[in-house]
Design a protein around this motif. Sequence first.
Motif, short mmCIF file in Angstrom:
data_model
loop_
_atom_site.label_atom_id
_atom_site.label_comp_id
_atom_site.label_asym_id
_atom_site.label_seq_id
_atom_site.Cartn_x
_atom_site.Cartn_y
_atom_site.Cartn_z
N ASP A 40 -6.49 -12.52 -1.29
CA ASP A 40 -6.29 -13.09 -2.66
C ASP A 40 -7.34 -12.04 -3.58
O ASP A 40 -8.10 -12.70 -4.27
N PHE A 41 -6.98 -10.87 -3.55
CA PHE A 41 -7.92 -9.96 -4.01
C PHE A 41 -8.04 -10.12 -5.81
O PHE A 41 -8.81 -9.75 -6.38
N GLU A 42 -6.77 -10.55 -6.34
CA GLU A 42 -6.75 -10.74 -7.58
C GLU A 42 -7.91 -11.31 -8.27
O GLU A 42 -8.29 -11.09 -9.58
N LYS A 43 -8.43 -12.29 -7.42
CA LYS A 43 -9.52 -13.31 -7.91
C LYS A 43 -10.84 -12.59 -8.19
O LYS A 43 -11.77 -13.03 -8.66
N TYR A 44 -10.93 -11.46 -7.19
CA TYR A 44 -12.23 -10.75 -7.21
C TYR A 44 -12.32 -9.41 -7.57
O TYR A 44 -13.68 -8.69 -7.66
N ILE A 45 -11.47 -8.76 -8.22
CA ILE A 45 -11.58 -7.43 -8.83
C ILE A 45 -11.99 -7.55 -10.34
O ILE A 45 -11.49 -8.43 -11.12
N ILE A 46 -12.94 -6.82 -10.57
CA ILE A 46 -13.54 -6.89 -11.73
C ILE A 46 -13.25 -5.34 -12.47
O ILE A 46 -13.07 -4.41 -11.93
N ASP A 47 -13.09 -5.49 -13.86
CA ASP A 47 -12.67 -4.51 -14.65
C ASP A 47 -13.73 -3.38 -14.39
O ASP A 47 -14.74 -3.46 -14.21
N GLY A 48 -13.04 -2.10 -14.40
CA GLY A 48 -13.63 -0.60 -13.95
C GLY A 48 -14.23 -0.64 -12.60
O GLY A 48 -15.10 0.22 -12.56
N THR A 49 -14.04 -1.31 -11.70
CA THR A 49 -14.59 -1.38 -10.25
C THR A 49 -13.86 -0.43 -9.34
O THR A 49 -12.66 -0.56 -9.35
N LEU A 50 -14.67 0.29 -8.53
CA LEU A 50 -14.27 1.27 -7.54
C LEU A 50 -14.16 0.38 -6.47
O LEU A 50 -15.04 -0.17 -6.03
N ILE A 51 -12.88 0.45 -5.67
CA ILE A 51 -12.70 -0.27 -4.46
C ILE A 51 -12.87 0.44 -3.27
O ILE A 51 -12.38 1.39 -2.91
N LEU A 52 -13.77 -0.34 -2.14
CA LEU A 52 -13.75 0.31 -0.81
C LEU A 52 -13.19 -0.47 -0.16
O LEU A 52 -13.30 -1.81 -0.14
N THR A 53 -12.61 -0.20 0.95
CA THR A 53 -11.91 -1.09 2.06
C THR A 53 -11.32 -0.29 3.31
O THR A 53 -11.21 0.82 3.29
N THR A 54 -11.07 -1.06 4.26
CA THR A 54 -10.71 -0.59 5.54
C THR A 54 -9.13 -1.13 5.56
O THR A 54 -8.49 -0.73 6.46
N PHE A 55 -8.84 -1.97 4.65
CA PHE A 55 -7.57 -2.34 4.77
C PHE A 55 -7.04 -3.52 5.55
O PHE A 55 -5.96 -3.65 6.01
N TYR A 56 -8.13 -3.94 6.27
CA TYR A 56 -7.92 -4.93 7.19
C TYR A 56 -6.91 -6.16 6.87
O TYR A 56 -5.83 -6.53 7.69
N ILE A 57 -6.81 -6.66 5.58
CA ILE A 57 -6.12 -7.79 5.15
C ILE A 57 -4.64 -7.30 4.85
O ILE A 57 -3.69 -7.88 5.04
N ILE A 58 -4.46 -5.87 4.36
CA ILE A 58 -3.19 -5.53 4.25
C ILE A 58 -2.36 -4.75 5.34
O ILE A 58 -1.21 -4.96 5.37
N ASN A 59 -2.98 -4.04 5.90
CA ASN A 59 -2.52 -3.49 7.28
C ASN A 59 -1.31 -2.68 6.48
O ASN A 59 -1.27 -1.72 5.87
N LYS A 60 -0.18 -3.22 7.28
CA LYS A 60 1.00 -2.47 6.83
C LYS A 60 1.97 -3.30 6.14
O LYS A 60 3.10 -3.03 5.81
N ASN A 61 1.29 -4.26 5.29
CA ASN A 61 1.96 -5.02 4.48
C ASN A 61 2.53 -4.21 2.97
O ASN A 61 1.51 -4.22 2.08
N ILE A 62 3.54 -3.80 2.87
CA ILE A 62 3.71 -2.83 1.90
C ILE A 62 3.66 -3.66 0.41
O ILE A 62 3.40 -3.24 -0.49
N LYS A 63 4.25 -4.81 0.40
CA LYS A 63 4.33 -5.82 -0.55
C LYS A 63 3.21 -6.14 -1.26
O LYS A 63 2.77 -5.86 -2.23
N LEU A 64 2.10 -6.37 -0.32
CA LEU A 64 0.73 -6.70 -0.70
C LEU A 64 0.03 -5.43 -1.31
O LEU A 64 -0.66 -5.45 -2.21
N PHE A 65 0.38 -4.09 -0.56
CA PHE A 65 -0.19 -2.96 -0.80
C PHE A 65 0.16 -2.58 -2.46
O PHE A 65 -0.73 -2.16 -3.16
#
Length: 148
Positions: A40-65
């Motif tokens: 539910d990343f939409e709740k946590y992204i702040i304007d102008g923020t660079l995102i770091l991730t392993t993509f644990y939650i998205i994995n191969k989910n193209i729609k979520l990506f």
Amino acid sequence: MTTCLKNLLERNIFDSYKIVAGHNDLNQNITGVSILETPDFEKYIIDGTLILTTFYIINKNIKLFKNLVYTLSKYNSPGIVINLYRYIDEIPVEIIKLANDYHIPILVLEYDANLSLIFNAIYAEIQSYDYLEHNFHSKFVECLSLIE
């Protein structure tokens, strides 16, 4: 004065990286940095923020990506840095095209990249640029440098 991905690359914040999208969009201001590993990343992204991730939650989910790219665009994100080979081995071509269309740079890192150390280095860069914006007394600046 602000920092951007181009500055971080010039300062060698990342040991080994590859830019897979947004090659021409590396000058967007970075006002914050966040490690993002939630669906539910939409709740946590702040304007102008660079995102770091392993993509644990998205994995191969193209729609979520795709939704992540849209959301990053909505919040003027200067980009996303992905630690490859843990949960995702490559960035799909359709995502690269979408990121280019939305001017969202995507950097990929090697498997053993430590996102916590990278987070700290980026945060220190953002803070040092903030310090440079102010006209502090030279002794204070010297003290801040020692602390940093």
